[in-house]
Enzyme design. Structure first.
Site, PDB file in Angstrom:
ATOM      1  N   ASP A 139      -3.541 -11.552  10.613  1.00 35.24           N
ATOM      2  CA  ASP A 139      -3.474 -10.915   9.316  1.00 35.24           C
ATOM      3  C   ASP A 139      -4.777 -11.231   8.582  1.00 35.24           C
ATOM      4  OD1 ASP A 139      -0.586 -10.369   7.158  1.00 35.24           O
ATOM      5  OD2 ASP A 139      -2.641  -9.602   7.061  1.00 35.24           O
TER       6      ASP A 139
HETATM    7  C1  GLC Z   1      -2.348  -7.699   4.294  1.00 32.40           C
HETATM    8  C2  GLC Z   1      -0.929  -7.690   4.803  1.00 32.40           C
HETATM    9  C3  GLC Z   1      -0.751  -6.948   6.091  1.00 32.40           C
HETATM   10  C4  GLC Z   1      -1.730  -5.788   6.128  1.00 32.40           C
HETATM   11  C5  GLC Z   1      -3.118  -6.391   6.231  1.00 32.40           C
HETATM   12  C6  GLC Z   1      -4.198  -5.319   6.270  1.00 32.40           C
HETATM   13  O1  GLC Z   1      -2.682  -8.967   3.814  1.00 32.40           O
HETATM   14  O2  GLC Z   1      -0.292  -8.954   4.946  1.00 32.40           O
HETATM   15  O3  GLC Z   1       0.611  -6.532   6.161  1.00 32.40           O
HETATM   16  O4  GLC Z   1      -1.467  -4.952   7.233  1.00 32.40           O
HETATM   17  O5  GLC Z   1      -3.385  -7.294   5.171  1.00 32.40           O
HETATM   18  O6  GLC Z   1      -4.219  -4.609   5.073  1.00 32.40           O
END
Ligand code: GLC
Length: 713
Positions: A260
């Site tokens: 993430d």
């Molecule tokens: C965010 C979220 C995740 C998302 C990623 C990219 O922090 O936790 O669900 O897909 O970043 O945007």
């Protein structure tokens, strides 16, 4: 494309860059993208960015083609970029947030919605979506309830597989690769506080939290995103047990594991890594392939390799998985893939997509209460629409390229449904959860003056779209003081009132439940919300959705229907499960939802009362529409394992069927119970069924008490 040959031509630095995902702003000063996490100086050089493997947050055929051209002009091996984005509940045409889709209990609808989103995203240049997000959640305080399909592993697993199929399908050009997230158990964060720790035993993890991710893997999902949280002390980004042992070795997943946003770097803050070099090492050892929005790999991977702390095979395995996906998407032949400005104009927000978004919003809305005020008479003369969320499109938190200005508000929707009526609007209050009634006394007075002589009043309350979602957990989930006062005052002057809650989570409704003549949960409904709500309230369509999460009282979270049996079950007497200051039962249970008609469901009849492990039992009920309009009922099958090697839930959803009946019409609904419906993770960790007695419940919500029994011999 000979991927092995390409791999062998790549330097270590190029391999590490291929394993890195950034926002466009970092690789070019012309780039711009949606930022979905904390930005900082990532200390990455121009040389490193020239070989980066993937971008997130960019969208639109033109922007993506320009970025691809820019990258290919820089990349020494001309390896096309992968473009990823959060297409969670639509790309440009938005359907309800996933918690709303979960309420539809309609997997075909979920698949169609994801297929529509994939079609719009692919012409917009997107190759991968960070969806489905299918984290099981039992705590209404968590901001990301809106993004998942709820508290039940069975429903979540069916939705997970359907969404993967909708996004990926046959991998044709109007499909995109899916990335199931957040692996794992992110929804069980302490206190419902986003990003907080998760502690749970292996039995609970495997029995309740992992099934929906496994369903995505079994459906062929191409990517898995690891979660921010620690699980039993280890962040998922470095959790070998989770990612290598379970996901890769036990489940046989050989796709891409992506972190993430900045999650590798945050392992320093977690306190399990000394520095970014340590982050890179631990993430690689857990077989992560792509580092999203941090630069531990590119900055320290080469040093780790030279020290022998990691092997080049680890890098090659990761890079090969990334190149394979690019090959599967056809990017080496056509780096633009389906990006097409003309197609965008034709497909985005087209009538067919709006129609599906409206249908999804209608099928996701839950009618919790109706004292007969609904449906409103279409010949109304005056409609009062009141509330802070009535005059703009409520598109939902992960709105990608959708715009509130392109969405239908409640005011616009009601105008479309009853064009001859006079429509008056008052704000009445704000959506702020801590707002006091006295702060908005004048707004409430103005609302009362409009409501008192209206033929119909629609109160549009609850949460704004930014009150749910990532980093938006709430300690209290009650309806605010100002909204509670507004509801009470309006209902005092006009009983022809419907109270509609927009929300990305369950709300604690106990303070208004008795006062409201009719209560609707409308979630965050997307682009066609206003038209869908008007169709429902004026009876053009009937309600059919059911709650995918329990609606608890304030203070009860986490609360879930399939809780374990206890030695002292709640009996409302002393010395038993419950609270001294709050009733034990929630305001509304999982699986609950009304219709404009009503249905009688007979007691279940079992084809036998004993079953060998290689046999099955057919459970049959008769369903009759005893009301005066057609409707759809979702008949639910629950089972309780009476005695087992571990404490088992009071009941578990094991099947459901939707049945559409005209007034007076009946239908027989049958479920087959096989050994598969009885299996669970036993005390010795086997996934198996154990002989003994079982209770069978069939009804239209989870708080059913009547049952029949059978025995597994
Ligand atoms: C965010 C979220 C995740 C998302 C990623 C990219 O922090 O936790 O669900 O897909 O970043 O945007």
């Amino acid at each position: 494309m000979d991927l092995l040959k390409l791999l062998n031509e790549m330097t270590v630095d190029e391999k590490l860059a291929q394993m890195t995902q950034l926002v466009p702003q970092i690789i070019t000063d012309k780039g711009e993208g949606v930022i979905t996490g904390p930005m900082r100086n990532f200390g990455i050089t121009k040389k490193e960015t020239s070989s980066v493997g993937t971008l997130l947050g960019a969208s639109g055929a033109k922007q993506i083609k320009d970025l691809q051209d820019f990258h290919l002009s820089e990349d020494p091996h001309k390896i096309p970029l992968l473009f990823m984005a959060d297409v969670i509940h639509g790309y440009r045409t938005l359907y309800p947030v996933p918690l709303g889709l979960g309420a539809s209990f309609d997997v075909d609808l979920a698949e169609k919605c994801c297929a529509m989103a994939a079609k719009e995203a692919s012409v917009g240049g997107i190759h991968v979506t960070f969806a489905p997000m299918i984290d099981l959640v039992r705590d209404a305080r968590w901001g990301r309830c809106m993004e998942t399909t709820g508290e039940d592993p069975y429903l979540n697993s069916k939705m997970s597989a359907a969404m993967v199929k909708g996004f990926q399908g046959d991998f044709s050009k109007d499909k995109i690769a899916a990335c199931v997230k957040h692996f794992a158990a992110y929804g069980a964060c302490d206190g419902g506080r986003d990003y907080d720790a998760v502690e749970m035993g292996d039995h609970t993890l495997r029995e309740y939290y992992l099934p929906a991710y496994k369903a995505a893997v079994d459906a062929g999902v191409e990517l898995v995103m690891t979660s921010f949280n620690t699980l039993n002390g280890i962040p998922s980004s470095a959790n070998k047990y989770l990612v290598d042992d379970i996901l890769r070795k036990e489940w046989g997943f050989d796709g891409i594991v992506i972190s993430d946003f900045n999650a590798f770097y945050e392992m320093i803050s977690h306190g399990i890594c000394e520095d970014e070099k340590d982050c890179a090492k631990k993430a690689l050892d857990a077989t992560s392939d792509i580092e999203m929005m941090s630069t531990c790999f590119v900055k320290y991977g080469k040093e780790l390799l030279e020290e022998g702390a990691i092997t080049e095979k680890q890098l090659d395995d990761a890079v090969l998985r990334i190149l394979r996906l690019k090959e599967k998407l056809g990017l080496f032949d056509n780096p633009y893939r389906a990006a097409d400005e003309e197609a965008e104009k034709k497909i985005h927000l087209c009538a067919e997509h709006r129609e599906l978004a409206r249908e999804a919003a209608e099928k996701s809305a839950v009618l919790l209460k109706n004292d007969g005020v609904l449906p409103f008479d279409k010949n109304v003369k005056k409609v009062a629409i009141i509330g802070p969320v009535a005059d703009h499109g409520m598109i939902g938190g992960w709105y990608c390229c959708g715009k509130s200005s392109e969405a239908i508000s409640v005011i616009a929707g009601v105008k479309n449904a009853v064009p001859n009526a006079e429509i008056v609007f008052a704000r009445g209050c704000s959506a702020h959860p801590n707002e006091k009634a006295e702060e908005v006394a004048d707004l409430i007075d103005e609302a009362i003056s409009l409501a008192k002589d209206a033929d119909a009043v629609i109160l549009c309350l609850g949460e704004e779209i930014d009150m749910s979602g990532e980093a938006h957990s709430r300690a209290r989930i009650s309806v605010s003081d100002s909204q509670t006062e507004l509801i009470k005052r309006v209902c005092e002057v006009n009983k022809k009132t419907a109270v509609v809650f927009y929300c990305g989570r369950p709300l604690a409704l106990e303070k208004i439940d008795d006062v409201s003549p009719a209560t609707v949960i409308f979630w965050h409904p997307g682009t066609e919300g206003g038209n869908a709500l008007a169709n429902l309230l004026f009876g053009n369509v009937n309600f059919q959705a059911k709650l995918p999460m329990t609606f608890p009282r304030e203070g009860q979270s986490p609360y879930y229907y399939n809780h374990l049996r206890t030695g002292r079950p709640n009996t409302n007497s002393g010395y038993c499960l419950g609270y001294s200051d709050t009733p034990y039962k929630p305001v509304y249970p999982f699986g609950y939802g009304l219709s404009y008609t009503s249905f009688d469901i007979s007691a279940p009849v079992l084809s036998r009362t004993e079953m060998a492990t290689d046999e099955s039992i057919t459970v049959t009920v008769n369903v009759k529409n005893v009301g005066n309009c057609s409707g759809i009922e979702t008949v639910q099958l629950y089972i309780q394992d009476v005695t087992a090697s571990v404490a088992r839930p009071v009941k578990e959803l094991k099947g459901y069927q939707k049945v559409c009946l005209a007034p007076g019409e009946s239908a027989t609904v049958s479920f087959d119970i096989t050994i598969e419906e009885l299996k669970f993770h036993t005390f010795c960790g086997k996934y198996d069924a154990e002989k003994g007695k079982f209770k069978v419940f069939v009804g239209n919500h989870s708080d059913i008490e009547t049952f029949e029994t059978f025995e597994l011999k």
